[in-house]
Design an enzyme around this catalytic site. Structure first.
Site, PDB file in Angstrom:
ATOM      1  N   GLY A  32      43.887  33.354  29.418  1.00  9.75           N
ATOM      2  CA  GLY A  32      44.021  31.974  29.570  1.00  9.75           C
ATOM      3  C   GLY A  32      42.554  31.911  30.055  1.00  9.75           C
ATOM      4  N   LEU A  33      41.332  33.025  29.086  1.00 11.81           N
ATOM      5  CA  LEU A  33      40.615  33.308  30.028  1.00 11.81           C
ATOM      6  C   LEU A  33      38.935  32.255  30.309  1.00 11.81           C
ATOM      7  CD1 LEU A  33      40.019  36.994  28.773  1.00 11.81           C
ATOM      8  CD2 LEU A  33      41.039  36.588  30.587  1.00 11.81           C
ATOM      9  N   HIS A  34      38.326  32.580  30.945  1.00 12.70           N
ATOM     10  CA  HIS A  34      37.395  31.542  30.819  1.00 12.70           C
ATOM     11  C   HIS A  34      36.209  31.697  31.811  1.00 12.70           C
ATOM     12  CE1 HIS A  34      38.404  31.627  35.127  1.00 12.70           C
ATOM     13  NE2 HIS A  34      39.734  31.227  34.615  1.00 12.70           N
ATOM     14  N   HIS A  37      36.632  34.861  34.387  1.00  8.57           N
ATOM     15  CA  HIS A  37      36.891  35.860  34.438  1.00  8.57           C
ATOM     16  C   HIS A  37      36.279  36.759  33.568  1.00  8.57           C
ATOM     17  CE1 HIS A  37      41.253  34.052  33.835  1.00  8.57           C
ATOM     18  NE2 HIS A  37      41.394  34.976  34.364  1.00  8.57           N
ATOM     19  N   GLN A  61      55.119  36.646  39.181  1.00 11.65           N
ATOM     20  CA  GLN A  61      54.527  36.163  40.082  1.00 11.65           C
ATOM     21  C   GLN A  61      55.308  34.902  40.331  1.00 11.65           C
ATOM     22  OE1 GLN A  61      51.388  37.843  38.820  1.00 11.65           O
ATOM     23  NE2 GLN A  61      49.947  36.241  38.977  1.00 11.65           N
ATOM     24  N   GLY A 155      38.743  38.461  41.420  1.00 11.68           N
ATOM     25  CA  GLY A 155      38.171  37.233  42.131  1.00 11.68           C
ATOM     26  C   GLY A 155      37.793  36.940  43.507  1.00 11.68           C
ATOM     27  N   LYS A 157      38.277  33.874  44.802  1.00 17.21           N
ATOM     28  CA  LYS A 157      39.376  32.553  44.238  1.00 17.21           C
ATOM     29  C   LYS A 157      40.109  32.589  45.195  1.00 17.21           C
ATOM     30  CE  LYS A 157      40.876  28.422  42.252  1.00 17.21           C
ATOM     31  NZ  LYS A 157      42.017  28.881  41.865  1.00 17.21           N
TER      32      LYS A 157
END
Ligand code: PAF
Length: 275
Positions: A32-34, A37, A61, A155, A157
């Protein structure tokens, strides 16, 4: 770009690079790369001669009630983006490759190893997602075992995830990349695509409130009030950024960490700053 779904041929290529003393970086992802990433990939390319990106939606997870089945999967677009960035290897294993035995699918057994060290797993996001960080750590350790990278990139985030990986993995240099945001401040996340139009309009209020708290335009109580006006608050905490415990005289970096619910979605964000 070479694409591998099996460990054995992947290892052959990695061995060849290692015999030439090339530095290898791993960027673990769930696809689901954005843009965020891609920033990880760019950081990896600055540090290493070769970059491996793994794409694996890690069942360990996700809790049974979470979105494993519907988690965005966009493998063709992901591969095109990695190809355009000149990534060396995309590693796209299936679950049998990562978790070859029933034993490896037993989270209780994995958790036992950390029973004297549960603090980081249980605070903040660990309260609403008790399985989550154990599942993340398990897959990251397994990917490190397979790829044996010199460097791995994550990341900021997912700040708590980053701290857990830094604390509980060995022998791999962990690099982190600042939160990447949309123009209106919303931290970029694969799950942002779950937001409907009105939720998407509200979502930037999270970062806006954290920024106001950072700039002392709001105290913590007023920030909580403002967040509760827009969202259902999970937590807002201001902690020592290194230990994620209470701030004391030795705390040199501070983290403002927050999670909120917006409809069926859960948003997390943070700001880390030097005192
Ligand atoms: O941050 C993520 O995308 C995932 O938690 C990770 C680190 C790839 C492990 O599955």
């Amino acid at each position: 770009m070479q694409i591998f779904s099996h460990i054995y041929p992947l290892k052959t290529t990695l061995m060849d690079w290692r015999s030439k003393n090339q530095i290898i970086a791993l960027v673990p992802t769930m696809g689901g790369l954005h843009r965020a990433h891609l920033a990880l990939v760019e950081a990896a390319q600055k540090k290493a001669d070769r970059v491996v990106v793994s794409i694996f939606v890690n069942p360990m997870q996700f809790a049974a009630h979470e979105d494993f089945d519907t988690y965005p999967r966009s493998i063709q677009a992901d591969l095109a983006a990695l190809e355009a960035l000149k990534v060396d290897i995309a590693f796209i294993p299936d679950a049998g490759e990562i978790y070859p035995s029933n034993e490896s699918l037993n989270q209780a057994k994995f958790k036992k190893k950390y029973q004297k060290n549960t603090y980081l797993f249980e605070i903040l996001c660990g309260r609403t997602r008790p399985h989550f960080f154990y599942g993340v750590l398990q897959v990251v350790q397994r990917l490190f075992e397979i790829v044996a990278p010199d460097v791995a990139v994550f990341g900021q985030k997912d700040y708590q995830q980053l701290k857990i990986i830094q604390k509980f993995t060995q022998g791999v240099e962990i690099i982190s990349v600042a939160v990447v945001r949309e123009n209106d401040g919303l931290a970029i996340s694969t799950r942002n695509q779950y937001l409907n139009a009105s939720e998407r309009m509200l979502a930037p209020q999270l970062y806006k409130t954290l920024s106001q708290l950072l700039r002392d335009e709001l105290d913590k109580q007023s920030a909580i009030g403002q967040l509760q006006h827009h969202f259902k608050l999970d937590y807002l905490q201001v902690l020592d950024a290194d230990t994620l415990s209470e701030i004391d005289d030795n705390s040199s970096k501070i983290a403002i960490l927050c999670a909120v619910f917006l409809g069926k979605n859960r948003l997390i964000d943070n700001i880390v700053f030097r005192r």
